[in-house]
Design a protein around this motif. Structure first.
Motif, PDB file in Angstrom:
ATOM      1  N   ALA A   1      -3.444 -12.672   1.383  1.00 52.29           N
ATOM      2  CA  ALA A   1      -3.926 -11.294   1.283  1.00 52.29           C
ATOM      3  C   ALA A   1      -4.096 -10.740   2.691  1.00 52.29           C
ATOM      4  O   ALA A   1      -4.557 -11.447   3.597  1.00 52.29           O
ATOM      5  CB  ALA A   1      -5.253 -11.246   0.535  1.00 52.29           C
ATOM      6  N   ILE A   2      -3.726  -9.485   2.872  1.00 44.39           N
ATOM      7  CA  ILE A   2      -3.756  -8.854   4.188  1.00 44.39           C
ATOM      8  C   ILE A   2      -4.629  -7.609   4.124  1.00 44.39           C
ATOM      9  O   ILE A   2      -4.414  -6.730   3.291  1.00 44.39           O
ATOM     10  CB  ILE A   2      -2.336  -8.484   4.652  1.00 44.39           C
ATOM     11  N   THR A   3      -5.610  -7.534   5.018  1.00 42.13           N
ATOM     12  CA  THR A   3      -6.443  -6.349   5.176  1.00 42.13           C
ATOM     13  C   THR A   3      -6.018  -5.645   6.456  1.00 42.13           C
ATOM     14  O   THR A   3      -6.035  -6.258   7.528  1.00 42.13           O
ATOM     15  CB  THR A   3      -7.931  -6.725   5.271  1.00 42.13           C
ATOM     16  N   PRO A   4      -5.600  -4.376   6.384  1.00 40.60           N
ATOM     17  CA  PRO A   4      -5.028  -3.709   7.560  1.00 40.60           C
ATOM     18  C   PRO A   4      -6.078  -3.324   8.584  1.00 40.60           C
ATOM     19  O   PRO A   4      -7.273  -3.257   8.304  1.00 40.60           O
ATOM     20  CB  PRO A   4      -4.372  -2.465   6.965  1.00 40.60           C
ATOM     21  N   ARG A   5      -5.607  -3.057   9.795  1.00 38.74           N
ATOM     22  CA  ARG A   5      -6.452  -2.456  10.823  1.00 38.74           C
ATOM     23  C   ARG A   5      -6.661  -0.971  10.515  1.00 38.74           C
ATOM     24  O   ARG A   5      -5.779  -0.324   9.934  1.00 38.74           O
ATOM     25  CB  ARG A   5      -5.784  -2.532  12.196  1.00 38.74           C
ATOM     26  N   PRO A   6      -7.772  -0.400  10.963  1.00 38.86           N
ATOM     27  CA  PRO A   6      -7.884   1.064  10.932  1.00 38.86           C
ATOM     28  C   PRO A   6      -6.933   1.673  11.954  1.00 38.86           C
ATOM     29  O   PRO A   6      -6.508   1.005  12.902  1.00 38.86           O
ATOM     30  CB  PRO A   6      -9.348   1.314  11.299  1.00 38.86           C
ATOM     31  N   ALA A   7      -6.600   2.927  11.760  1.00 35.93           N
ATOM     32  CA  ALA A   7      -5.692   3.603  12.690  1.00 35.93           C
ATOM     33  C   ALA A   7      -6.320   3.662  14.081  1.00 35.93           C
ATOM     34  O   ALA A   7      -7.520   3.863  14.238  1.00 35.93           O
ATOM     35  CB  ALA A   7      -5.393   5.011  12.190  1.00 35.93           C
ATOM     36  N   ALA A   8      -5.476   3.445  15.100  1.00 34.17           N
ATOM     37  CA  ALA A   8      -5.939   3.490  16.495  1.00 34.17           C
ATOM     38  C   ALA A   8      -4.729   3.604  17.402  1.00 34.17           C
ATOM     39  O   ALA A   8      -3.586   3.670  16.936  1.00 34.17           O
ATOM     40  CB  ALA A   8      -6.769   2.253  16.842  1.00 34.17           C
ATOM     41  N   ASN A   9      -4.956   3.603  18.694  1.00 33.35           N
ATOM     42  CA  ASN A   9      -3.884   3.687  19.682  1.00 33.35           C
ATOM     43  C   ASN A   9      -3.106   2.376  19.698  1.00 33.35           C
ATOM     44  O   ASN A   9      -3.628   1.347  20.139  1.00 33.35           O
ATOM     45  CB  ASN A   9      -4.475   3.966  21.061  1.00 33.35           C
ATOM     46  N   VAL A  10      -1.858   2.381  19.213  1.00 39.00           N
ATOM     47  CA  VAL A  10      -1.104   1.133  19.081  1.00 39.00           C
ATOM     48  C   VAL A  10      -0.769   0.512  20.428  1.00 39.00           C
ATOM     49  O   VAL A  10      -0.426  -0.670  20.492  1.00 39.00           O
ATOM     50  CB  VAL A  10       0.187   1.349  18.265  1.00 39.00           C
TER      51      VAL A  10
ATOM     52  N   ASP B   1       0.833  -1.202   0.000  1.00 42.46           N
ATOM     53  CA  ASP B   1       0.000   0.000   0.000  1.00 42.46           C
ATOM     54  C   ASP B   1       0.869   1.254   0.000  1.00 42.46           C
ATOM     55  O   ASP B   1       2.101   1.181  -0.119  1.00 42.46           O
ATOM     56  CB  ASP B   1      -0.983  -0.026   1.175  1.00 42.46           C
ATOM     57  N   GLN B   2       0.243   2.409   0.158  1.00 34.82           N
ATOM     58  CA  GLN B   2       0.977   3.671   0.098  1.00 34.82           C
ATOM     59  C   GLN B   2       1.948   3.836   1.256  1.00 34.82           C
ATOM     60  O   GLN B   2       2.906   4.609   1.173  1.00 34.82           O
ATOM     61  CB  GLN B   2      -0.010   4.847   0.074  1.00 34.82           C
ATOM     62  N   GLN B   3       1.701   3.125   2.346  1.00 34.95           N
ATOM     63  CA  GLN B   3       2.609   3.163   3.491  1.00 34.95           C
ATOM     64  C   GLN B   3       3.721   2.118   3.374  1.00 34.95           C
ATOM     65  O   GLN B   3       4.571   2.010   4.258  1.00 34.95           O
ATOM     66  CB  GLN B   3       1.835   2.934   4.795  1.00 34.95           C
ATOM     67  N   GLY B   4       3.714   1.355   2.297  1.00 35.75           N
ATOM     68  CA  GLY B   4       4.745   0.346   2.093  1.00 35.75           C
ATOM     69  C   GLY B   4       4.481  -0.967   2.797  1.00 35.75           C
ATOM     70  O   GLY B   4       5.350  -1.827   2.860  1.00 35.75           O
ATOM     71  N   GLN B   5       3.272  -1.142   3.347  1.00 31.86           N
ATOM     72  CA  GLN B   5       2.938  -2.380   4.027  1.00 31.86           C
ATOM     73  C   GLN B   5       2.422  -3.409   3.023  1.00 31.86           C
ATOM     74  O   GLN B   5       1.743  -3.080   2.051  1.00 31.86           O
ATOM     75  CB  GLN B   5       1.871  -2.134   5.104  1.00 31.86           C
ATOM     76  N   LEU B   6       2.723  -4.671   3.292  1.00 29.01           N
ATOM     77  CA  LEU B   6       2.335  -5.753   2.399  1.00 29.01           C
ATOM     78  C   LEU B   6       0.818  -5.949   2.416  1.00 29.01           C
ATOM     79  O   LEU B   6       0.197  -5.979   3.488  1.00 29.01           O
ATOM     80  CB  LEU B   6       3.026  -7.047   2.835  1.00 29.01           C
ATOM     81  N   ARG B   7       0.245  -6.102   1.228  1.00 33.84           N
ATOM     82  CA  ARG B   7      -1.187  -6.385   1.106  1.00 33.84           C
ATOM     83  C   ARG B   7      -1.449  -7.690   0.359  1.00 33.84           C
ATOM     84  O   ARG B   7      -2.502  -8.297   0.543  1.00 33.84           O
ATOM     85  CB  ARG B   7      -1.897  -5.228   0.381  1.00 33.84           C
ATOM     86  N   TRP B   8      -0.522  -8.126  -0.477  1.00 28.68           N
ATOM     87  CA  TRP B   8      -0.718  -9.351  -1.276  1.00 28.68           C
ATOM     88  C   TRP B   8       0.658  -9.951  -1.558  1.00 28.68           C
ATOM     89  O   TRP B   8       1.539  -9.264  -2.067  1.00 28.68           O
ATOM     90  CB  TRP B   8      -1.430  -9.015  -2.579  1.00 28.68           C
ATOM     91  N   LEU B   9       0.827 -11.222  -1.202  1.00 27.82           N
ATOM     92  CA  LEU B   9       2.059 -11.951  -1.520  1.00 27.82           C
ATOM     93  C   LEU B   9       1.650 -13.256  -2.173  1.00 27.82           C
ATOM     94  O   LEU B   9       0.964 -14.082  -1.565  1.00 27.82           O
ATOM     95  CB  LEU B   9       2.883 -12.215  -0.255  1.00 27.82           C
ATOM     96  N   GLN B  10       2.073 -13.434  -3.413  1.00 25.93           N
ATOM     97  CA  GLN B  10       1.661 -14.589  -4.207  1.00 25.93           C
ATOM     98  C   GLN B  10       2.879 -15.330  -4.718  1.00 25.93           C
ATOM     99  O   GLN B  10       3.824 -14.734  -5.234  1.00 25.93           O
ATOM    100  CB  GLN B  10       0.812 -14.117  -5.386  1.00 25.93           C
TER     101      GLN B  10
END
Length: 225
Positions: A166-175, A150-159
């Motif tokens: 496939a990876i669906t990220p969490r929404p932003a929150a208090n880590v 994605d735009q943040q450089g995090q993996l979303r699909w590895l084939q």
């Protein structure tokens, strides 16, 4: 995300299924697990891994996190699934999995000692012999690799070939909520933690089907790419 580490050696790339987890690393084992469904996809740099134990609560009728009760939420938020960059010292057989996305993170580094048992079976051993894992290779290390970030450089699909995670990220929150214990976290926090979704998919013809998921109601869904 820039990748500055050396590429993973070709022999370790591909799709792997775990066939054994045992503690300690040497027999006689005090405990052994051959039933948890575990898949690890290893590319040139990226890895993705998810693990589904057999002690799942009943998710019949569940269509999303909002439908889950407390027991279901704790189970989901406590699953093991992660992705990131792999670093292997092939001379020493030391592998470090740098986890950039982690469903249930800990502060312990993920490091293992790798050696071949035979031509397509790999042994992973904890550096201090706390555990041993056996991995069976399911795909050729020469299979096509496809990566999406994605735009943040995090993996979303590895084939790799006909296998993908496939990876669906969490929404932003208090880590800081990532490191609270499951038993003390409130339901909203558990839903947020479990919202990081890992799907393991297999391709047949032009369709991808979810074989395993950290959100079990997604199993069997078809995805077009």
């Amino acid at each position: 995300m820039n990748v500055d580490l050396p590429a993973t050696p070709q022999a370790f790339r591909g799709v792997w299924q775990r066939t054994l987890y045992a503690e300690p690393a040497k027999e006689p084992y005090q405990q052994a697990d051959t039933t948890t469904q575990v898949y690890w996809i290893q590319g040139k740099h990226w890895h993705a891994d998810l693990r589904l134990p057999t002690d799942s609560p009943d998710f019949a009728g569940i269509t999303g996190l909002d439908d889950c009760n407390r027991r279901q939420l704790e189970w989901l938020a406590g699953l093991t699934a992660f992705a990131g960059i792999t670093q292997i010292d092939s001379e020493l057989g030391v592998c470090t999995w740098h986890r950039y996305q982690d469903l249930c993170p800990s502060l312990e580094r993920d490091v293992g000692l790798l050696r071949w048992i035979d031509g397509n079976t790999l042994e992973e051993r904890h550096p201090h012999d706390q555990y041993v894992e056996h991995w069976q290779q399911l795909s050729s290390d020469a299979a096509e690799e496809v990566i999406q970030t994605d735009q943040q450089g995090q993996l979303r699909w590895l084939q790799i070939g006909d296998h993908a995670i496939a990876i669906t990220p969490r929404p932003a929150a208090n880590v800081s909520n990532l490191f609270s214990t499951l038993s003390t976290a409130n339901d909203d926090t558990l839903r947020w933690r479990a919202s990081l979704c890992f799907d393991y998919l297999q391709r047949s013809q032009d369709r991808w089907q979810v074989v395993l998921s950290t959100q079990p109601w997604r199993k069997g869904q078809q995805v077009r790419r």
